[in-house]
Design an enzyme around this catalytic site. Structure first.
Site: not given
Ligand code: NAD
Length: 257
Positions: A63, A154
């Site tokens: 985590d 966020y």
């Molecule tokens: P996702 O939910 O598909 O993947 C996120 C991963 O992070 C998951 O596997 C989860 O288990 C892991 N995670 C969450 N909390 C955690 C913790 N405390 N310790 C370790 N692992 C942890 O998300 P995504 O869409 O791939 O997003 C990834 C990043 O990109 C994030 O930082 C998100 O804010 C950013 N982002 C996403 C988008 C979008 O539209 N998907 C847009 C802009 C930014």
């Protein structure tokens, strides 16, 4: 393809969505990938798939908001050889205005998105310094710089990620450590699917199309497209780039008029 041959890359949240695409792309480019994940089972499955296809990957149950866990695993990885790349990708979303965001919501989103990245930097930077430098890439969002409705906490966390990027880039220039961030608009990942399932049950397909239509380019990004930019920024070819925030947004920030 840009090469990461024999580099060691730590990718937080590397088992899903953008992180998964980066784990796969970095492994294909020759890096040994360490996936730091809350979802340990999924991380092991991803690592097994990468290893089965000739790559090198390791899953670690962590985590990122827990400093003791982060320090232990990063010291353990560093004991095996120099770390080259840290990607602070793990993040969680929260829907709400300032009025509807509770103290618990606020603390939870900041603890993962901001403190989690700090914990990984705090544990990794001494190793990068000691071994001659490296690259840090942080996952921000266009929410840091553009007003997105209902994303009070966020958006603030992603603003902090951009500031963190500048601070680290400045402080560690002299140690040969580059630090950049990526700011995606909507990327089609489980993050988006989970949001739609929770907030629009039964209307997911319709809302998905509506969300995609808010991007000037007419669709959401694919995780692999974000991973491609990450690969370039972490490669030696990007050696002159530090302290930058790269939008990958289908024109959302500059063409949405
Ligand atoms: P996702 O939910 O598909 O993947 C996120 C991963 O992070 C998951 O596997 C989860 O288990 C892991 N995670 C969450 N909390 C955690 C913790 N405390 N310790 C370790 N692992 C942890 O998300 P995504 O869409 O791939 O997003 C990834 C990043 O990109 C994030 O930082 C998100 O804010 C950013 N982002 C996403 C988008 C979008 O539209 N998907 C847009 C802009 C930014």
């Amino acid at each position: 393809m840009f090469s990461l041959k024999d580099k060691v890359a730590i990718i937080t949240g590397g088992a899903s969505g953008i992180g998964l695409a980066m784990s796969q792309t970095f492994a294909q480019a020759g890096a040994r990938v360490h996936i730091l994940e809350l979802n340990a089972g999924l991380a092991q499955q991803v690592a097994d798939e990468i290893n089965a296809s000739g790559g090198r990957a390791h899953a670690h149950a962590v985590d990122v908001s827990n400093q003791a866990q982060v320090v232990e695993v990063i010291n353990q990885i560093a004991a095996g050889g120099p770390i080259s790349i840290l990607i602070n990708n793990a993040g969680i979303s929260h829907i709400g205005t300032v009025e509807t965001t509770t103290e618990a919501d606020f603390d939870r989103v900041f603890t993962v998105n901001v403190k989690g990245a700090y914990n990984c930097l705090h544990a990794t930077i001494p190793h990068l310094k000691a071994t001659g430098g490296g690259v840090v890439l942080n996952m921000a969002s266009i929410a840091a710089t553009v007003g997105i409705p209902d994303r009070f906490a966020y958006s603030m966390t992603k603003g902090a990620v951009v500031s963190m990027t500048l601070s680290v880039a400045k402080d560690y220039l002299k140690h040969n450590i580059r630090c950049n961030c990526i700011s995606p608009a909507r990327v089609h990942t489980p993050f988006v699917d989970g949001f739609l399932a929770k907030n629009y049950p039964g209307q997911e397909a319709e809302m998905f199309s509506k969300l995609a239509a808010t991007q000037p380019i007419g669709r959401m990004a694919k995780p692999a497209e974000v991973a491609g930019l990450a690969l370039y920024l972490c490669s030696d070819e990007a050696g002159f780039i530090t302290g930058c925030d790269y939008p990958i947004d289908g024109g959302f920030v500059r063409l949405n008029n």
